[in-house]
Design a protein around this motif. Structure first.
Motif, PDB file in Angstrom:
ATOM      1  N   ASP A   1       0.205  -2.412  -5.015  1.00 31.64           N
ATOM      2  CA  ASP A   1      -1.044  -2.912  -5.183  1.00 31.64           C
ATOM      3  C   ASP A   1      -2.196  -2.160  -4.849  1.00 31.64           C
ATOM      4  OD1 ASP A   1      -0.496  -5.964  -5.698  1.00 31.64           O
ATOM      5  OD2 ASP A   1       0.827  -5.219  -4.019  1.00 31.64           O
ATOM      6  N   VAL A   2      -1.852  -1.039  -3.871  1.00 34.02           N
ATOM      7  CA  VAL A   2      -3.126  -0.199  -3.572  1.00 34.02           C
ATOM      8  C   VAL A   2      -2.562   1.085  -3.397  1.00 34.02           C
ATOM      9  CG1 VAL A   2      -4.917   0.382  -1.752  1.00 34.02           C
ATOM     10  CG2 VAL A   2      -3.961  -2.378  -2.093  1.00 34.02           C
TER      11      VAL A   2
ATOM     12  N   TRP B   1       0.838  -1.139   0.107  1.00 38.25           N
ATOM     13  CA  TRP B   1       0.000   0.045  -0.010  1.00 38.25           C
ATOM     14  C   TRP B   1       0.965   1.227  -0.003  1.00 38.25           C
ATOM     15  CZ3 TRP B   1      -5.413  -0.048   2.089  1.00 38.25           C
ATOM     16  CH2 TRP B   1      -5.856  -1.354   2.140  1.00 38.25           C
TER      17      TRP B   1
ATOM     18  N   VAL C   1      -7.640   4.359  -4.027  1.00 35.39           N
ATOM     19  CA  VAL C   1      -8.669   4.532  -3.273  1.00 35.39           C
ATOM     20  C   VAL C   1      -8.470   6.115  -3.291  1.00 35.39           C
ATOM     21  CG1 VAL C   1      -9.551   4.603  -0.820  1.00 35.39           C
ATOM     22  CG2 VAL C   1      -8.604   2.468  -1.944  1.00 35.39           C
TER      23      VAL C   1
ATOM     24  N   THR D   1      -5.678  -1.199  -7.178  1.00 32.38           N
ATOM     25  CA  THR D   1      -6.566  -0.363  -6.468  1.00 32.38           C
ATOM     26  C   THR D   1      -6.334   1.162  -6.198  1.00 32.38           C
ATOM     27  OG1 THR D   1      -7.475  -2.427  -5.506  1.00 32.38           O
ATOM     28  CG2 THR D   1      -8.334  -0.475  -4.604  1.00 32.38           C
TER      29      THR D   1
ATOM     30  N   VAL E   1      -8.450  -2.415 -13.144  1.00 27.66           N
ATOM     31  CA  VAL E   1      -8.247  -1.610 -12.052  1.00 27.66           C
ATOM     32  C   VAL E   1      -9.284  -1.259 -11.302  1.00 27.66           C
ATOM     33  CG1 VAL E   1      -6.968   0.457 -11.223  1.00 27.66           C
ATOM     34  CG2 VAL E   1      -6.041  -0.779 -13.117  1.00 27.66           C
ATOM     35  N   ARG E   2      -9.176  -1.600  -9.878  1.00 27.14           N
ATOM     36  CA  ARG E   2     -10.335  -1.107  -9.025  1.00 27.14           C
ATOM     37  C   ARG E   2     -10.335   0.371  -8.349  1.00 27.14           C
ATOM     38  NH1 ARG E   2     -11.712  -5.000  -3.939  1.00 27.14           N
ATOM     39  NH2 ARG E   2     -12.484  -6.065  -5.673  1.00 27.14           N
ATOM     40  N   PHE E   3     -11.418   0.961  -8.671  1.00 29.90           N
ATOM     41  CA  PHE E   3     -11.303   2.378  -8.064  1.00 29.90           C
ATOM     42  C   PHE E   3     -12.309   2.589  -6.934  1.00 29.90           C
ATOM     43  CE2 PHE E   3      -9.398   2.798 -12.375  1.00 29.90           C
ATOM     44  CZ  PHE E   3      -8.464   3.635 -12.034  1.00 29.90           C
ATOM     45  N   VAL E   4     -12.060   2.994  -5.923  1.00 28.81           N
ATOM     46  CA  VAL E   4     -12.955   3.292  -4.707  1.00 28.81           C
ATOM     47  C   VAL E   4     -12.880   4.590  -4.372  1.00 28.81           C
ATOM     48  CG1 VAL E   4     -13.575   2.582  -2.402  1.00 28.81           C
ATOM     49  CG2 VAL E   4     -12.632   1.007  -4.008  1.00 28.81           C
TER      50      VAL E   4
ATOM     51  N   VAL F   1     -11.338  -2.896  -0.026  1.00 25.37           N
ATOM     52  CA  VAL F   1     -10.212  -3.023  -0.758  1.00 25.37           C
ATOM     53  C   VAL F   1      -9.810  -4.478  -0.924  1.00 25.37           C
ATOM     54  CG1 VAL F   1      -7.688  -2.490  -0.806  1.00 25.37           C
ATOM     55  CG2 VAL F   1      -9.207  -0.759  -0.461  1.00 25.37           C
TER      56      VAL F   1
ATOM     57  N   ALA G   1     -15.996  -4.187  -4.569  1.00 28.21           N
ATOM     58  CA  ALA G   1     -16.168  -2.840  -3.864  1.00 28.21           C
ATOM     59  C   ALA G   1     -16.999  -1.954  -4.806  1.00 28.21           C
ATOM     60  CB  ALA G   1     -14.428  -2.577  -3.864  1.00 28.21           C
TER      61      ALA G   1
END
Length: 279
Positions: A83-84, A7, A136, A134, A174-177, A236, A241
């Motif tokens: 990763d984050v 992270w 955030v 990810t 890719v994850r977006f939060v 996450v 998510a």
């Protein structure tokens, strides 16, 4: 057993950033945390030797694409991967537009929009190469709900949310939060964090109550930042998510009321909206 995630958390020395760093470390991951003061990161580094890396960084400098790329490259070189990415560093600002100086206006946009955009841009090539990652974005209920005196602050959060929602469409895999907290008991309202523009009599009736709320609100917020961090960590690390993670009853109710208001207005003006095509 899944390998440890790496992270990168900006503003990790206090508030939600520090709680999120602890949650990630408790989950077995490793964290690179940034702060303008390396000394403020020492407690986390001592408590988690080899797993928490302090990085002294004024996030305003990362509004430069070149600096952001260097920061992300250093993390990847040290840890082997990223990763984050958590764009958490920020501050509150109170002032009507007329009360806000150009310096204050530009400062907030560089902090809340340009720096997160540059760091996100720098992380994306690494995420694509490793097959995922990810981002955030710590926004605010102010990314959807406005209040007198929070206009510039809300404008930065609206901008960050619009960019991130588009990125979720642009970058598959890719994850977006987007995290939209309400009032949590962090240091956001403390004098050292809050940027309060000089008041003028013309805005006392509208902005005055907001200025007083920020001046007296430190330590009275009902939100628990440890619970907020745990909720973000679950989003996450879990299988699914949301694009927008709303945290706090005040944020939930305020955003729900705004969406109802927008829907009602959209319906009321539907015939006008639909009447503007060429015959």
């Amino acid at each position: 057993m899944a390998p440890a995630r790496t992270w990168l958390i900006t503003g990790a020395s206090s508030g939600l950033g520090a709680h999120l760093a602890r949650a990630a470390l408790a989950g077995g991951d490793v964290v690179v945390g940034t702060s303008r003061s390396a000394q403020r990161l020492e407690p986390l580094a001592r408590a988690h030797p080899g797993r928490f890396s302090p990085l002294q960084l004024d996030v305003l400098t990362a509004a430069s694409f070149a600096v952001a790329e260097q920061v992300v490259a250093e993390v990847v070189a040290e840890r082997g991967r990223l990763d984050v990415l958590v764009n958490n560093a920020g501050r509150t600002q109170v002032g009507a537009l007329e009360e806000t100086s150009e310096e204050e206006f530009r400062h907030l946009f560089e902090l809340h929009v340009l720096a997160p955009a540059a760091l996100t841009r720098a992380a994306l090539p690494h995420f694509r190469r490793q097959g995922g990652g990810t981002v955030v974005q710590i926004s605010s209920m102010g990314g959807q709900v406005t209040a007198p005196g929070f206009g510039v602050y809300c404008a930065t959060k609206f901008a960050l949310e619009g960019l991130t929602e588009t990125l979720a469409q642009e970058v598959p895999g890719v994850r977006f939060v987007i995290v939209e907290p309400g009032a949590f008991r962090t240091g956001l309202f403390e004098a050292s964090s809050a940027l309060v523009s000089p008041p003028t009599p013309a805005y006392e009736a509208t902005v005055g109550p907001t200025r007083e709320y920020v001046r007296t609100g430190a330590g009275t917020q009902r939100g628990d930042p440890a619970k907020a961090a745990a909720a973000i960590h679950r989003a996450v690390t879990g299988p699914r998510a949301p694009l927008r993670l709303v945290l706090g009853p005040d944020a939930h109710d305020g955003i729900a009321a705004r969406l109802e208001q927008l829907g009602a207005e959209l319906r009321a003006w539907a015939s006008t909206s639909r009447s503007t095509d060429l015959d």
